[in-house]
Design an enzyme around this catalytic site. Structure first.
Site, mmCIF file in Angstrom:
data_model
loop_
_atom_site.group_PDB
_atom_site.id
_atom_site.type_symbol
_atom_site.label_atom_id
_atom_site.label_comp_id
_atom_site.label_asym_id
_atom_site.label_seq_id
_atom_site.Cartn_x
_atom_site.Cartn_y
_atom_site.Cartn_z
ATOM 1 N N GLY A 164 -1.174 0.354 -39.060
ATOM 2 C CA GLY A 164 -0.257 0.295 -37.919
ATOM 3 C C GLY A 164 -0.110 -1.122 -37.392
ATOM 4 C CB ALA A 165 2.287 -3.712 -37.690
ATOM 5 N N GLY A 166 1.477 -1.933 -34.518
ATOM 6 C CA GLY A 166 1.902 -1.851 -33.119
ATOM 7 C C GLY A 166 1.104 -2.876 -32.320
ATOM 8 C CE LYS A 168 5.987 6.155 -40.056
ATOM 9 N NZ LYS A 168 6.197 7.095 -38.955
ATOM 10 C CB VAL A 175 -0.800 5.838 -43.186
ATOM 11 C CG1 VAL A 175 -2.153 6.516 -43.377
ATOM 12 C CG2 VAL A 175 -0.958 4.328 -43.154
ATOM 13 C CD GLU A 186 9.166 1.013 -17.669
ATOM 14 O OE1 GLU A 186 9.074 1.094 -18.905
ATOM 15 O OE2 GLU A 186 8.686 0.080 -16.995
ATOM 16 C CG ASP A 210 -0.760 4.735 -27.012
ATOM 17 O OD1 ASP A 210 -1.350 3.895 -26.324
ATOM 18 O OD2 ASP A 210 0.418 5.077 -26.796
HETATM 19 P P1 FAD Z 1 2.380 1.602 -31.247
HETATM 20 O O1 FAD Z 1 2.850 0.446 -30.459
HETATM 21 O O2 FAD Z 1 3.076 2.907 -31.127
HETATM 22 O O3 FAD Z 1 2.358 1.164 -32.786
HETATM 23 C C1 FAD Z 1 2.032 2.043 -33.822
HETATM 24 C C2 FAD Z 1 2.493 1.421 -35.127
HETATM 25 O O4 FAD Z 1 2.074 2.254 -36.200
HETATM 26 C C3 FAD Z 1 4.015 1.319 -35.242
HETATM 27 O O5 FAD Z 1 4.362 0.080 -35.786
HETATM 28 C C4 FAD Z 1 4.381 2.451 -36.189
HETATM 29 O O6 FAD Z 1 5.538 2.194 -36.953
HETATM 30 C C5 FAD Z 1 3.145 2.494 -37.077
HETATM 31 N N1 FAD Z 1 2.941 3.795 -37.701
HETATM 32 C C6 FAD Z 1 2.900 4.995 -37.091
HETATM 33 N N2 FAD Z 1 2.669 5.974 -37.992
HETATM 34 C C7 FAD Z 1 2.560 5.370 -39.193
HETATM 35 C C8 FAD Z 1 2.309 5.842 -40.511
HETATM 36 N N3 FAD Z 1 2.104 7.135 -40.765
HETATM 37 N N4 FAD Z 1 2.256 4.940 -41.506
HETATM 38 C C9 FAD Z 1 2.432 3.615 -41.275
HETATM 39 N N5 FAD Z 1 2.671 3.111 -40.065
HETATM 40 C C10 FAD Z 1 2.735 3.970 -39.027
HETATM 41 N N6 FAD Z 1 2.569 0.130 -21.888
HETATM 42 C C11 FAD Z 1 2.348 -0.942 -21.096
HETATM 43 O O7 FAD Z 1 1.219 -1.453 -21.037
HETATM 44 N N7 FAD Z 1 3.353 -1.498 -20.363
HETATM 45 C C12 FAD Z 1 4.627 -1.037 -20.403
HETATM 46 O O8 FAD Z 1 5.509 -1.565 -19.737
HETATM 47 C C13 FAD Z 1 4.901 0.101 -21.240
HETATM 48 N N8 FAD Z 1 6.147 0.584 -21.321
HETATM 49 C C14 FAD Z 1 6.405 1.642 -22.170
HETATM 50 C C15 FAD Z 1 7.722 2.104 -22.253
HETATM 51 C C16 FAD Z 1 8.004 3.178 -23.074
HETATM 52 C C17 FAD Z 1 9.418 3.678 -23.148
HETATM 53 C C18 FAD Z 1 6.977 3.787 -23.828
HETATM 54 C C19 FAD Z 1 7.291 4.947 -24.740
HETATM 55 C C20 FAD Z 1 5.671 3.326 -23.754
HETATM 56 C C21 FAD Z 1 5.375 2.245 -22.914
HETATM 57 N N9 FAD Z 1 4.069 1.750 -22.790
HETATM 58 C C22 FAD Z 1 3.820 0.671 -21.978
HETATM 59 C C23 FAD Z 1 2.977 2.321 -23.585
HETATM 60 C C24 FAD Z 1 2.800 1.475 -24.862
HETATM 61 O O9 FAD Z 1 4.046 1.344 -25.509
HETATM 62 C C25 FAD Z 1 1.792 2.101 -25.809
HETATM 63 O O10 FAD Z 1 0.586 2.313 -25.110
HETATM 64 C C26 FAD Z 1 1.555 1.156 -26.971
HETATM 65 O O11 FAD Z 1 2.718 1.035 -27.744
HETATM 66 C C27 FAD Z 1 0.397 1.631 -27.853
HETATM 67 O O12 FAD Z 1 0.185 0.697 -28.856
HETATM 68 P P2 FAD Z 1 -0.333 1.155 -30.292
HETATM 69 O O13 FAD Z 1 -0.580 -0.081 -31.071
HETATM 70 O O14 FAD Z 1 -1.418 2.137 -30.149
HETATM 71 O O15 FAD Z 1 0.877 1.954 -30.934
HETATM 72 P P1 NAD Z 2 2.917 10.310 -18.710
HETATM 73 O O1 NAD Z 2 1.905 11.265 -19.220
HETATM 74 O O2 NAD Z 2 2.465 9.134 -17.950
HETATM 75 O O3 NAD Z 2 3.982 11.089 -17.817
HETATM 76 C C1 NAD Z 2 4.533 12.306 -18.239
HETATM 77 C C2 NAD Z 2 5.124 13.062 -17.060
HETATM 78 O O4 NAD Z 2 5.706 14.263 -17.555
HETATM 79 C C3 NAD Z 2 4.092 13.459 -16.026
HETATM 80 O O5 NAD Z 2 4.558 13.080 -14.747
HETATM 81 C C4 NAD Z 2 3.973 14.966 -16.194
HETATM 82 O O6 NAD Z 2 3.676 15.640 -14.984
HETATM 83 C C5 NAD Z 2 5.365 15.330 -16.685
HETATM 84 N N1 NAD Z 2 5.405 16.610 -17.409
HETATM 85 C C6 NAD Z 2 4.480 17.121 -18.259
HETATM 86 N N2 NAD Z 2 4.879 18.339 -18.701
HETATM 87 C C7 NAD Z 2 6.086 18.584 -18.150
HETATM 88 C C8 NAD Z 2 7.006 19.658 -18.237
HETATM 89 N N3 NAD Z 2 6.771 20.736 -18.976
HETATM 90 N N4 NAD Z 2 8.153 19.579 -17.544
HETATM 91 C C9 NAD Z 2 8.440 18.496 -16.785
HETATM 92 N N5 NAD Z 2 7.590 17.447 -16.662
HETATM 93 C C10 NAD Z 2 6.436 17.483 -17.334
HETATM 94 O O7 NAD Z 2 3.759 9.867 -20.017
HETATM 95 P P2 NAD Z 2 4.745 8.645 -20.232
HETATM 96 O O8 NAD Z 2 5.575 8.393 -19.037
HETATM 97 O O9 NAD Z 2 5.420 8.901 -21.519
HETATM 98 O O10 NAD Z 2 3.754 7.427 -20.420
HETATM 99 C C11 NAD Z 2 2.862 7.380 -21.528
HETATM 100 C C12 NAD Z 2 1.913 6.229 -21.365
HETATM 101 O O11 NAD Z 2 2.622 5.006 -21.461
HETATM 102 C C13 NAD Z 2 1.216 6.222 -20.014
HETATM 103 O O12 NAD Z 2 -0.088 5.771 -20.191
HETATM 104 C C14 NAD Z 2 1.992 5.214 -19.218
HETATM 105 O O13 NAD Z 2 1.190 4.573 -18.240
HETATM 106 C C15 NAD Z 2 2.430 4.243 -20.295
HETATM 107 N N6 NAD Z 2 3.679 3.595 -19.894
HETATM 108 C C16 NAD Z 2 3.573 2.498 -19.115
HETATM 109 C C17 NAD Z 2 4.717 1.878 -18.670
HETATM 110 C C18 NAD Z 2 4.600 0.653 -17.798
HETATM 111 O O14 NAD Z 2 3.487 0.180 -17.568
HETATM 112 N N7 NAD Z 2 5.702 0.104 -17.307
HETATM 113 C C19 NAD Z 2 5.965 2.383 -19.037
HETATM 114 C C20 NAD Z 2 6.035 3.528 -19.832
HETATM 115 C C21 NAD Z 2 4.873 4.128 -20.251
#
Ligand code: FAD
Ligand code: NAD
Length: 403
Positions: A10-12, A38, A81, A170, A301
C-alpha cells in the site's frame, strides 16, 4: 550475510511514508525494499471529498509513486494484493508471489456499511480516486438528464449523504459550493435541488466541539443543505434510502444520488491474513507490530490503536498514519540491527474540518478556529502532508495556495 527483505503493501499515507522514512535510514545495499501498490500513483485520500464533488480535478489529487521514491533503494511494483498469509509469510499479488523478512501492511480503509441492506449496491462511497470520479460524474449525469427530459423527475436532483462525520461534512461543504455551478451549467433552477445529510447520532460531528459544530451546521444550512439528525439509514434501494425516525416510524427519501460516508473499516485482506482483527483492523502492539507476528507491522487505517486515557481507539486519520510510519521505519531498522524497538506515541495536534474552499472549523492545539483562519490552517496541513513525503518539489506541484 543475506540482505533482509522488507515488503510494504500500500502506497497510502502509511505505506508510502514508511518507505520514504526507510529510504532515509537504510543504505542502498543494506536491505531489499519492495513497495506494492494497486496503482502507480498515490492519492491524497484527505482530498477525495473535493474530487467527489467536482471542486478539484482528480489528477490534482494524485501523484506518481516513483516521483517520491529512490529507485536505487526501493523496488516499486504496481500490482493488486490478493491475499496475505502471515503464517507462511506469503503475499499473493497480480504480479506473483512475494515473501519477506519484514512486512508492513498499509492497505488503508474501506467504507463500512454495517450490513445495512442495499448500501453496497445502491450507494456510492468516497473510497479512492476513481470512486470519487464516479460520484462527480454520477451527480453531473443526473443534472444533465434532468435538463434534457421532457417531464422532469425532480428526485434526480436529490442527493442524500449518509453520515455527518468528518467525511460527510467535508463533502457537503464542497457540494454547497458546487451545486450553484451545476445549476448554472445545466439550466437547473436551484430550488429543484435537495441535499440531505442523514445522521444516526443525535448530533452532527459527534464528539466534536459543540460551538464549532453549530457554526458548521449554520454555514451548510445557509447553502441550502438539510440535516436529518438521530435518524439512521436502515436501507438503500435504487430509488433512495429508508431512514428510521422513531420506534416504529420510517421515512423514505427518494434520491438520484446516495453517497455513503458513515464510517470506515480496514482492508478486507486483513480478515483472511491469519492476524487477529476487529472489523479488519489489527489491535497493534505498542511498537506497531501485529500481536503474535514479530515480523509484521501494521500502519494507518488497518491499525487499531487504543487511547488509554479514554480507553477508546484513536480515530483513523492520515495525521496518525504518517506519524506511525516514522516509528515503523525506525523499528524495522532497529530489528535489522538487533536493537530494541520503540513505542509509538501519537502527537495529535487537533482536527480541522473543511466546509468548502474558503471555510472550515478547527480545534488545533486547544485553539478554536472558524472561517478563513481555519481554512488556511487546513491548506497548511494539506501542504505539510505533501512536504513530508515529497519535499518542496511536491508542494510546488500539487500544493494548495489559494486563500
Ligand atoms: P490509504 O491512504 O487509504 O492508502 C491505502 C493504499 O493502499 C492506497 O494507495 C490503495 O490504492 C492501496 N491498496 C488498497 N488495497 C490494495 C490492494 N489490494 N493491493 C494493492 N494496493 C492496495 N485524515 C486526516 O488526518 N485529515 C484529513 O483531513 C482527512 N480527510 C479525509 C477526507 C476524506 C474524504 C476521507 C475519506 C478520509 C480523510 N481522512 C483524513 C482519513 C485519511 O484519509 C485516512 O486515515 C488515511 O488515508 C489512511 O491512510 P492509509 O495509508 O492507512 O490508507
Ligand atoms: P466517522 O466514523 O468519523 O463518521 C461516520 C458518521 O456516520 C458518524 O457520525 C456516525 O454516527 C454516522 N452513521 C453511522 N451509521 C449510520 C447510519 N446507519 N445512518 C446514518 N449515519 C450513520 O467516519 P468518516 O467521517 O468517514 O471518517 C473516517 C475517519 O477519517 C475518521 O477517523 C475521521 O476523523 C477521519 N477524517 C478526518 C478528516 C479531517 O481531519 N478533516 C476528514 C475526513 C475524515
Amino acid at each position: 550475510m543475506k540482505r533482509p527483505t522488507i515488503l510494504v503493501l500500500g502506497a497510502g499515507y502509511g505505506g508510502l511514508s514508511t518507505v520514504v522514512n526507510l529510504q532515509k535510514l537504510v543504505g542502498a545495499n543494506e536491505a531489499d525494499i519492495t513497495l506494492i501498490n494497486k496503482n502507480d500513483y498515490h492519492y491524497e485520500s484527505t482530498w477525495l471529498h473535493e474530487a467527489s464533488a467536482g471542486t478539484l480535478r482528480p489528477d490534482q489529487v494524485r501523484y506518481d509513486v516513483k516521483s517520491v521514491i529512490q529507485s536505487s533503494k526501493v523496488n516499486f511494483v504496481k500490482a493488486t494484493v490478493d491475499a496475505i498469509d502471515v503464517n507462511t509469510k506469503k503475499v499473493t499479488t497480480s504480479a506473483g508471489e512475494y515473501t519477506y523478512d519484514y512486512l508492513v501492511i498499509g492497505l488503508g480503509f474501506e467504507g463500512e456499511t454495517f450490513g445495512i441492506p442495499g448500501l453496497d449496491k445502491y450507494a456510492l462511497s468516497i473510497a479512492n480516486v476513481n470512486a470519487a470520479r464516479q460520484i462527480r460524474d454520477h451527480i453531473e449525469y443526473q443534472f444533465a438528464t434532468w435538463s434534457t427530459e421532457e417531464i422532469h423527475d425532480d428526485t434526480r436532483l436529490t442527493i442524500v449523504v449518509g453520515g455527518a462525520g468528518f467525511s460527510g461534512i467535508e463533502f457537503l461543504g464542497e457540494l454547497g459550493n458546487r451545486i450553484p455551478e451545476l445549476c448554472k451549467e445545466y439550466d437547473v433552477p436551484k430550488e429543484k435541488v435537495r441535499v440531505v445529510c442523514v445522521e444516526a447520532a443525535p448530533m452532527v460531528l459527534p464528539g466534536f466541539d459543540p460551538e464549532l459544530v453549530e457554526y458548521a451546521v449554520r454555514q451548510l444550512e445557509s447553502k441550502g443543505i438539510e440535516f436529518s439528525i438521530g435518524t439512521p439509514v436502515v436501507e438503500a434501494t435504487p430509488e433512495g434510502v429508508k431512514i428510521k425516525k422513531g420506534e416504529e416510524e420510517f421515512e423514505f427519501i427518494k434520491a438520484g444520488t446516495v453517497v455513503w460516508a458513515a464510517g470506515v473499516r480496514g482492508s478486507r485482506l486483513i480478515e483472511t491474513s491469519g492476524i487477529e482483527n476487529m472489523r479488519a483492523r489489527v489491535k497493534v502492539e505498542k511498537d506497531m507490530r501485529a500481536p503474535g507476528f514479530p515480523d509484521v507491522f501494521i500502519v494507518g487505517d488497518c491499525a487499531l490503536l487504543i487511547n488509554e486515557a479514554i480507553n477508546r481507539p484513536y480515530p483513523p486519520t492520515a495525521q496518525i498514519a504518517m506519524q506511525q510510519a516514522v516509528t515503523v521505519a525506525k523499528n524495522i531498522v532497529a530489528l535489522i540491527n538487533g536493537n530494541p524497538t520503540e513505542e509509538f506515541v501519537p502527537n495529535l495536534k487537533g482536527a480541522v474540518c473543511s466546509l468548502g474552499e474558503h471555510d472550515a472549523i478547527g480545534d488545533v492545539m486547544g485553539r478554536k478556529l472558524t472561517g478563513t483562519k481555519a481554512s488556511i490552517m487546513k491548506k497548511v496541513i494539506d501542504n505539510r502532508a505533501l512536504y513530508m513525503i515529497g519535499g518542496l518539489p511536491l508542494v510546488v506541484k500539487k500544493g494548495k495556495f489559494s486563500l
